[in-house]
Design a protein around this motif. Structure first.
Motif, mmCIF file in Angstrom:
data_model
loop_
_atom_site.group_PDB
_atom_site.id
_atom_site.type_symbol
_atom_site.label_atom_id
_atom_site.label_comp_id
_atom_site.label_asym_id
_atom_site.label_seq_id
_atom_site.Cartn_x
_atom_site.Cartn_y
_atom_site.Cartn_z
ATOM 1 N N ILE A 1 4.705 -15.141 -24.961
ATOM 2 C CA ILE A 1 5.654 -15.736 -24.021
ATOM 3 C C ILE A 1 7.037 -15.727 -24.649
ATOM 4 N N ALA A 2 7.987 -15.138 -23.942
ATOM 5 C CA ALA A 2 9.345 -15.032 -24.481
ATOM 6 C C ALA A 2 10.033 -16.388 -24.511
ATOM 7 N N GLU A 3 9.726 -17.250 -23.529
ATOM 8 C CA GLU A 3 10.339 -18.572 -23.503
ATOM 9 C C GLU A 3 9.660 -19.493 -24.521
ATOM 10 N N ALA A 4 10.367 -20.539 -24.875
ATOM 11 C CA ALA A 4 9.817 -21.535 -25.801
ATOM 12 C C ALA A 4 8.760 -22.359 -25.083
ATOM 13 N N LEU A 5 7.598 -22.528 -25.725
ATOM 14 C CA LEU A 5 6.506 -23.312 -25.144
ATOM 15 C C LEU A 5 6.151 -24.460 -26.072
ATOM 16 N N ILE A 6 6.160 -25.674 -25.544
ATOM 17 C CA ILE A 6 5.829 -26.873 -26.322
ATOM 18 C C ILE A 6 4.797 -27.670 -25.531
ATOM 19 N N VAL A 7 3.677 -27.992 -26.174
ATOM 20 C CA VAL A 7 2.628 -28.805 -25.556
ATOM 21 C C VAL A 7 2.575 -30.143 -26.281
ATOM 22 N N VAL A 8 2.592 -31.236 -25.497
ATOM 23 C CA VAL A 8 2.554 -32.575 -26.096
ATOM 24 C C VAL A 8 1.371 -33.344 -25.533
ATOM 25 N N ASN A 9 0.906 -34.319 -26.299
ATOM 26 C CA ASN A 9 -0.184 -35.172 -25.822
ATOM 27 C C ASN A 9 0.386 -36.376 -25.058
ATOM 28 N N ARG A 10 -0.488 -37.304 -24.722
ATOM 29 C CA ARG A 10 -0.054 -38.460 -23.933
ATOM 30 C C ARG A 10 0.959 -39.313 -24.684
ATOM 31 N N GLU A 11 0.858 -39.307 -26.004
ATOM 32 C CA GLU A 11 1.800 -40.081 -26.821
ATOM 33 C C GLU A 11 3.116 -39.327 -27.020
ATOM 34 N N LEU A 12 3.237 -38.145 -26.377
ATOM 35 C CA LEU A 12 4.435 -37.298 -26.447
ATOM 36 C C LEU A 12 4.701 -36.789 -27.850
ATOM 37 N N ASN B 1 11.342 -39.254 -14.015
ATOM 38 C CA ASN B 1 10.777 -38.964 -15.328
ATOM 39 C C ASN B 1 9.484 -38.196 -15.155
ATOM 40 N N ILE B 2 8.972 -37.674 -16.250
ATOM 41 C CA ILE B 2 7.800 -36.797 -16.171
ATOM 42 C C ILE B 2 6.551 -37.554 -15.753
ATOM 43 N N TRP B 3 6.512 -38.872 -15.985
ATOM 44 C CA TRP B 3 5.315 -39.651 -15.642
ATOM 45 C C TRP B 3 5.220 -39.921 -14.143
ATOM 46 N N SER B 4 6.351 -39.880 -13.462
ATOM 47 C CA SER B 4 6.352 -40.187 -12.035
ATOM 48 C C SER B 4 5.911 -39.004 -11.187
ATOM 49 N N GLY B 5 5.687 -37.858 -11.846
ATOM 50 C CA GLY B 5 5.301 -36.654 -11.111
ATOM 51 C C GLY B 5 6.493 -35.831 -10.688
ATOM 52 N N VAL B 6 7.710 -36.354 -10.933
ATOM 53 C CA VAL B 6 8.918 -35.597 -10.616
ATOM 54 C C VAL B 6 9.242 -34.726 -11.812
ATOM 55 N N ASP C 1 -10.443 -35.018 -16.809
ATOM 56 C CA ASP C 1 -11.446 -34.888 -15.750
ATOM 57 C C ASP C 1 -11.297 -35.959 -14.678
ATOM 58 N N ASN C 2 -10.600 -37.042 -15.007
ATOM 59 C CA ASN C 2 -10.402 -38.134 -14.052
ATOM 60 C C ASN C 2 -9.028 -38.078 -13.392
ATOM 61 N N ASP C 3 -8.389 -36.896 -13.504
ATOM 62 C CA ASP C 3 -7.062 -36.695 -12.912
ATOM 63 C C ASP C 3 -6.019 -37.653 -13.460
ATOM 64 N N LYS C 4 -6.163 -37.986 -14.718
ATOM 65 C CA LYS C 4 -5.154 -38.796 -15.392
ATOM 66 C C LYS C 4 -4.377 -37.908 -16.360
ATOM 67 N N ILE C 5 -3.091 -38.201 -16.489
ATOM 68 C CA ILE C 5 -2.246 -37.389 -17.362
ATOM 69 C C ILE C 5 -2.657 -37.583 -18.814
ATOM 70 N N GLU C 6 -2.921 -36.462 -19.485
ATOM 71 C CA GLU C 6 -3.225 -36.544 -20.903
ATOM 72 C C GLU C 6 -2.199 -35.792 -21.753
ATOM 73 N N GLY C 7 -1.208 -35.207 -21.097
ATOM 74 C CA GLY C 7 -0.164 -34.512 -21.836
ATOM 75 C C GLY C 7 0.712 -33.702 -20.906
ATOM 76 N N PHE C 8 1.642 -32.953 -21.514
ATOM 77 C CA PHE C 8 2.587 -32.156 -20.726
ATOM 78 C C PHE C 8 2.830 -30.818 -21.418
ATOM 79 N N VAL C 9 3.167 -29.826 -20.589
ATOM 80 C CA VAL C 9 3.558 -28.511 -21.099
ATOM 81 C C VAL C 9 5.027 -28.288 -20.727
ATOM 82 N N PHE C 10 5.826 -27.977 -21.741
ATOM 83 C CA PHE C 10 7.246 -27.684 -21.537
ATOM 84 C C PHE C 10 7.475 -26.191 -21.799
ATOM 85 N N ILE C 11 8.016 -25.496 -20.820
ATOM 86 C CA ILE C 11 8.435 -24.103 -21.001
ATOM 87 C C ILE C 11 9.953 -24.070 -20.843
ATOM 88 N N ALA C 12 10.635 -23.737 -21.941
ATOM 89 C CA ALA C 12 12.093 -23.829 -21.973
ATOM 90 C C ALA C 12 12.729 -22.455 -22.131
#
Length: 540
Positions: free
Chosen positions: A174-185, A230-235, A263-274
């Motif tokens: 991936i040419a863009e920067a990719l950062i994966v974070v957990n729930r604790e960011l 913010n990212i937690w609100s789904g926006v 599996d319970n549709d709860k946020i466990e992290g985020f993927v940032f593609i910059a």
């Protein structure tokens, strides 16, 4: 391995597991190490009685056991504990070395609790007493199931390793920067592009908080206090923000954020593609600078044309004064004829025709001035005969040159191929060259001053047809030390207030934009020659 391949492999393996786990209805290949053939028959009878189809290979000695194990494949190994010239523990050791994946079950007489523990520690799958063979079939089924489960784990581990390798390759590509974070960011994964952008290493970034690579005004985007944006609100979606590199320098980025759900549709992290915006912003700045430069160049060209018209004002006034004086004389003649007793109508008609011709002459001069003064930067280029264009400047400066006692010579070849040009721009170039030749002649001390304009056809070094307009003067020439400077912007040999120094520079740019070039040839005390070389159209 592609994702499709992994998926197909999983389907295939699941089918194999389902079929191999069922020993019922399957022909089991069994290697039996036993000194008494009757015991082999009893085992065969026991398995048949339980509905287990099997093929039993009976061996007695160590050599037989070792050799057949090396060249043949079996589902299970059954072995007696005590043999006359061999023993079950040694057989277990050999089987673990040659075929460790085959389950090994001891089928023996009274073995004792200590020996039973010993064989299991040595790697045996199970042991069954000969006087309790009802345990044999469940033991074999369990052993095969355990082996299949082991195979599952081996294959799953291999597939997981291949999938991880495949995923890692995708992330790296991936040419863009990719950062994966957990729930604790905290950053749990990052690709090389992100590390390079942040001027850090992958290992340095892993485990660090995401806030460490965000500028202070962007940290609110991570807030989980219930804010709307913010990212937690789904926006999430795409946003513009600033990252910080290792040295604390801000990097403008366009970031696409997506949530990782459990599996319970709860946020466990985020993927940032910059995407690094510095290059795109630089391109925008360059485009803006290019537009401004183009506008400035256009203004300079227009300014130079108006400056040239101002310099030629006296000559143009003289051009207009002659027909005006002629009109004045003819008008007086008409008035005298009208006041006579017998006016000559034919003479009056001729006088009126003369007036119309003089008016047309002035109109042509004025129209040409108006056309020349227009901003023609965006005017379309068209196929033109260069001889027609060459005559234009002489309408504006012809009388001025004569007033300066400068002889004009025009030698124009017939039947020249057309050139694709902006006529007014090319006329501006020729006017500039003629004006420069005039100024050079005014500065020199020669009595016979002459400007020659020639047109002719030639070939380029690539053997392509070209048309040449050559403007020559017999002035003092151009000094060697300034020959390479005359096309530079704002370079001039004129006195302050007598020249802008941009005429030749603009002329050169105009000819270059027509895919042509200007060549200078000069000899001190003999004069200079400027050749305008333009690509011509092929003759039909």
């Amino acid at each position: 391995m592609t994702l499709n391949t992994l998926w197909e492999c999983n389907l295939s393996n699941e089918a194999v597991y389902e079929s191999e786990m069922k020993t019922e209805g399957k022909n089991l290949r069994i290697l039996h190490l036993e000194d008494d053939p009757d015991d082999t028959e009893i085992i065969k009878f026991t398995l048949d009685d339980e509905g287990r189809d099997c093929t039993i290979i009976h061996v007695v000695s160590e050599n037989e056991f070792t050799n057949i194990l090396k060249k043949d494949n079996f589902d299970i190994i059954l072995a007696d504990y005590n043999l006359p010239d061999f023993d079950g523990i040694s057989a277990l050791t050999i089987s673990r070395r040659i075929r460790p994946e085959i389950p090994f079950i001891f089928v023996s007489g009274s073995i004792g609790e200590e020996k039973a523990i010993e064989v299991l520690k040595a790697g045996a799958t199970d042991y069954v007493l000969k006087d309790n063979l009802k345990r044999l079939v469940p033991s074999i089924d369990r052993a095969i199931e355990v082996e299949l489960e082991r195979k599952r784990r081996v294959i799953a581990k291999k597939e997981l390793k291949e999938a991880k390798k495949y995923t890692d390759n995708i992330i790296k590509s991936i040419a863009e920067a990719l950062i994966v974070v957990n729930r604790e960011l905290n950053i749990i994964s990052v690709n090389d592009a992100a590390a390079a952008m942040l001027q850090s290493s992958v290992n340095e970034l892993k485990g660090s908080p995401l806030s460490q690579v965000l500028s202070s005004e962007c940290t609110g985007f991570l807030d989980n206090s219930g804010g709307a944006e913010n990212i937690w609100s789904g926006v999430a979606g795409e946003s513009e923000m600033s990252f910080l590199d290792k040295g604390g320098k801000e990097i403008p980025v366009s970031v696409l954020v997506s949530s990782l759900m459990d599996d319970n549709d709860k946020i466990e992290g985020f993927v940032f593609i910059a995407r690094d915006m510095r290059q795109s912003r630089l391109l925008k700045d360059l485009e803006k600078s290019n537009r401004e430069l183009k506008e400035t160049t256009s203004q300079l060209i227009q300014s130079e044309k108006l400056s040239a018209l101002g310099e030629m004002a006296a000559g143009i006034a003289h051009e207009l004064s002659q027909p005006l004086y002629g009109i004045h004389i003819i008008t007086q003649s008409i008035l005298r004829g009208c006041n006579s007793e017998n006016p000559d109508s034919e003479t009056l008609r001729e006088d009126v025709d003369d007036i119309l011709q003089q008016v047309k002459r002035m109109s042509d001069i004025i129209d040409h001035m108006r056309l020349f003064a227009r901003d023609t930067e965006e005017a379309p280029r068209m196929a033109s005969n260069i001889n027609t264009v060459v005559t234009g400047p002489f309408k504006l400066v012809g009388q001025l040159l004569k007033k300066q006692d400068i002889e004009i010579e025009a030698v124009m070849s017939d039947n020249l191929p057309d050139v694709i040009i902006n006529q007014i721009q090319i006329e501006q170039v020729l006017l500039n060259l003629i004006t420069n030749a005039k100024n050079s002649l005014i500065r020199c001390c020669k009595e016979d001053k002459k400007i020659s304009v020639k047109t002719y056809e030639t070939l380029s070094p690539e053997n392509k047809p070209c048309v040449v307009v050559e403007v020559c003067d017999n002035g003092d020439g151009i000094k060697e030390e300034i020959k390479d400077k005359i096309f530079q912007p704002f370079f001039t040999t004129s006195k302050p207030g007598k020249g802008t120094g941009i005429g030749l520079s603009i002329s050169n740019k105009i000819i270059e934009s027509h895919n042509g070039k200007i060549e200078l040839h000069t000899v001190m005390n003999e004069g200079s020659s400027f050749k305008v070389i333009l690509p011509a159209q092929d003759r039909l």
